[in-house]
Design an enzyme around this catalytic site. Structure first.
Site, PDB file in Angstrom:
ATOM      1  N   ASP A  10       0.828  -1.207   0.000  1.00 45.14           N
ATOM      2  CA  ASP A  10       0.000   0.000   0.000  1.00 45.14           C
ATOM      3  C   ASP A  10       0.859   1.252   0.000  1.00 45.14           C
ATOM      4  O   ASP A  10       1.494   1.583   1.000  1.00 45.14           O
ATOM      5  CB  ASP A  10      -0.926  -0.002   1.219  1.00 45.14           C
ATOM      6  CG  ASP A  10      -1.936   1.133   1.187  1.00 45.14           C
ATOM      7  OD1 ASP A  10      -2.017   1.841   0.169  1.00 45.14           O
ATOM      8  OD2 ASP A  10      -2.648   1.312   2.197  1.00 45.14           O
TER       9      ASP A  10
ATOM     10  N   ASP B  69      -1.816   5.783  -6.221  1.00 44.46           N
ATOM     11  CA  ASP B  69      -2.057   4.919  -5.069  1.00 44.46           C
ATOM     12  C   ASP B  69      -2.216   3.477  -5.519  1.00 44.46           C
ATOM     13  O   ASP B  69      -2.990   3.185  -6.432  1.00 44.46           O
ATOM     14  CB  ASP B  69      -3.320   5.397  -4.343  1.00 44.46           C
ATOM     15  CG  ASP B  69      -3.627   4.576  -3.111  1.00 44.46           C
ATOM     16  OD1 ASP B  69      -2.677   4.179  -2.410  1.00 44.46           O
ATOM     17  OD2 ASP B  69      -4.821   4.328  -2.841  1.00 44.46           O
TER      18      ASP B  69
END
Length: 517
Positions: free
Chosen positions: A169, A392
């Site tokens: 992440d 992201d």
């Protein structure tokens, strides 16, 4: 909530089929092929020297002065994507992922709106480790098999080392695992981490400066014995997602490229979570690659020379792809790629800023720059300092703030015309078309234009989702509030080599068939 649930289903759909869209959608006005890039060959010699346990800025500076040209060559990891839960249709899966995106985005908006973030700036004790001297390798796989839209990395933790599959992440910092005793935890594949079974596990004390880098659970607990009491943490991702436990130090072991070789890195700061809930189904925890001081990327910065890159496989693929930490010949090969582009990162708003902001200037559909005000893309234009555009790995679809999203959506409707029957009132995604019986439907090109002139051109399968067997094709882009942020999600990044060059403060991207890497 109904809309969130529908979004969640739609997103998981893209995970279920590895290349459902890719062979069946063609871009209009596009004749360019995808050029491949090769990852570098890796060292076969493995050093046996260890890594110091102190995290001092002065030590890093001294190490860099002593060895200015000998930063670690590269750390190379494999990655795969999590699979969707069995029995779901592709449509249900994609809607489920859209729901998870919505929860995640709400969290990211709240974090961005906080003044200075939810952590204090890095203290000297939390600065990067001193350099190692060899490459390291691990595995990153598609998350489809365990029920989510994220990409997973194999990491070996503790002494003796045990394998755990963690979510990769770039939009968060804290590394954490579910830990025994697990007092309130979600289901994961395999056993949780047991501190009692590791001889290298140590708690960070509440008097340690690193304890100030995490938020405490409510109500805060008094630090009565600074040198002995543990450091409790609370880290939230959304209304349903959070982890609470003890901040700790542990050895992380990753595979080296030499057959059978490995490297152990001592005293990595991570969260040992005893209370964990939310949308992490199947994974053992999370490996944060954000810009903050506690992320895995930041803690090992001196090891890989302030650069990492990844190549995301198709959603639903069972083929491992790679994450590479290093600025040596991996970047040299990328630099030789004919379609490599770099664009500058936007300045971080604080030393504790998690997100990787880019300076988006405009969007092109069918080669035409859309009429979207430049104010739409500015960082800090929204309430509380939000706004801007981030890249992201943990968000699946791509999102653009209003009114930009409506302009983009309408541009596709206008340019598609009556090529295919428009499906009205399809849940969440729009526009959607009936393409039954069409092997390669044609769609307008989509490109992002950055403030420094760089342009990111996407293949059609990165922004249209083919929902077979229903014969439906939908634009894989959604909107966020004007006060939020725009997000380049992992679906749009698939089959690109994406380079985070933090030394030169820039993002690189080049097309690549990641399953072939």
């Amino acid at each position: 909530m109904a809309q969130l649930a529908v979004r969640s289903l739609l997103l998981c759909l893209l995970l279920v089929s590895p290349a459902a869209a890719s062979p069946g959608i063609a871009k209009l006005n596009s004749s360019s092929s995808l050029f491949g890039i090769e990852f570098p060959p890796f060292n076969t010699a493995v050093a046996v020297t260890g890594c110091g346990s102190k995290l001092a800025a002065a030590e890093e500076a001294v190490a860099e002065q002593k060895q200015p040209a000998s930063l670690s060559p590269s750390l190379k990891l494999h990655m795969n994507r999590r699979a969707a839960e069995g029995g779901r249709t592709r449509k249900e899966s994609v809607l489920d992922l859209a729901d998870k995106d919505a929860v995640r985005i709400e969290t990211m908006h709240r974090r961005a709106a906080r003044s200075g973030g939810d952590r204090t700036p890095a203290s000297p004790s939390s600065s990067p480790r001193r350099a190692l001297s060899e490459r390291m390798v691990a595995t990153v796989e598609s998350g489809v098999a365990v029920g989510s839209g994220e990409y997973l990395m194999d990491v070996y933790v503790g002494t003796p080392p045990r394998r755990f599959r963690m979510i990769m992440d770039t939009g968060s910092d804290l590394n954490w695992l579910q830990c025994a005793p697990c007092l309130d935890c979600f289901d994961q594949v395999g056993p949780v981490f047991d501190p009692a079974a590791s001889s290298s596990y140590r708690n960070v004390t509440c008097g340690d400066q690193r304890c100030g880098l995490v938020a405490p659970p409510e109500p805060p607990r008094a630090c009565r014995r600074p040198g002995e009491d543990s450091c409790p943490y609370y880290y939230w991702y959304g209304d349903q997602s959070n982890t609470t436990g003890d901040l700790a130090l542990e050895s992380f072991t990753v595979n080296l490229t030499a057959p059978g070789a490995s490297r152990r890195v001592d005293d990595v700061v991570f969260g040992c979570g005893h209370w964990n809930r939310g949308l992490f189904h199947g994974a053992a925890g999370l490996l944060g690659l954000g810009r903050g001081p506690l992320s895995f990327a930041s803690q090992l910065r001196a090891v890989y020379g302030h650069t990492f890159s990844y190549c995301l496989v198709d959603h639903g693929s069972d083929v491992a792809s790679k994450v590479v930490f290093g600025e040596d010949d991996a970047l040299a090969l990328a630099a030789a790629h004919p379609q490599l582009n770099y664009t500058a990162f936007a300045p971080a708003s604080s030393p504790a800023d998690t997100f990787y902001y880019v300076k988006l200037k405009g969007v092109l559909v069918g080669g035409e720059l859309l009429n979207i005000s430049s104010d739409t893309w500015g960082v800090g234009e929204g309430e509380g300092g939000s706004g801007g555009t981030i890249i992201d790995s943990g968000t699946t679809l791509s999102y653009f703030v209003e009114p930009a999203y409506q302009v983009i959506r309408q541009a596709f409707i206008d340019r598609m015309g009556r090529s295919y029957p428009l499906i009205p009132d399809f849940p969440v995604l729009s526009p959607c078309y009936n393409v039954s019986g069409v092997d390669r439907p044609e769609v307008p090109e989509l490109s992002l234009l950055f403030a420094d002139g760089a342009v990111w051109d996407f293949p059609a399968e990165n922004y249209f989702i083919r929902l077979d067997p229903d014969g439906i094709m939908c634009l894989a882009v959604l909107g966020t509030p004007r006060t939020g942020m725009s997000i380049i999600g992992n679906f749009q990044q698939q089959n690109f080599h994406v380079v985070y060059d933090l030394k030169n403060n820039r993002l690189g991207f080049a097309p690549r068939r990641c399953a072939e890497v």
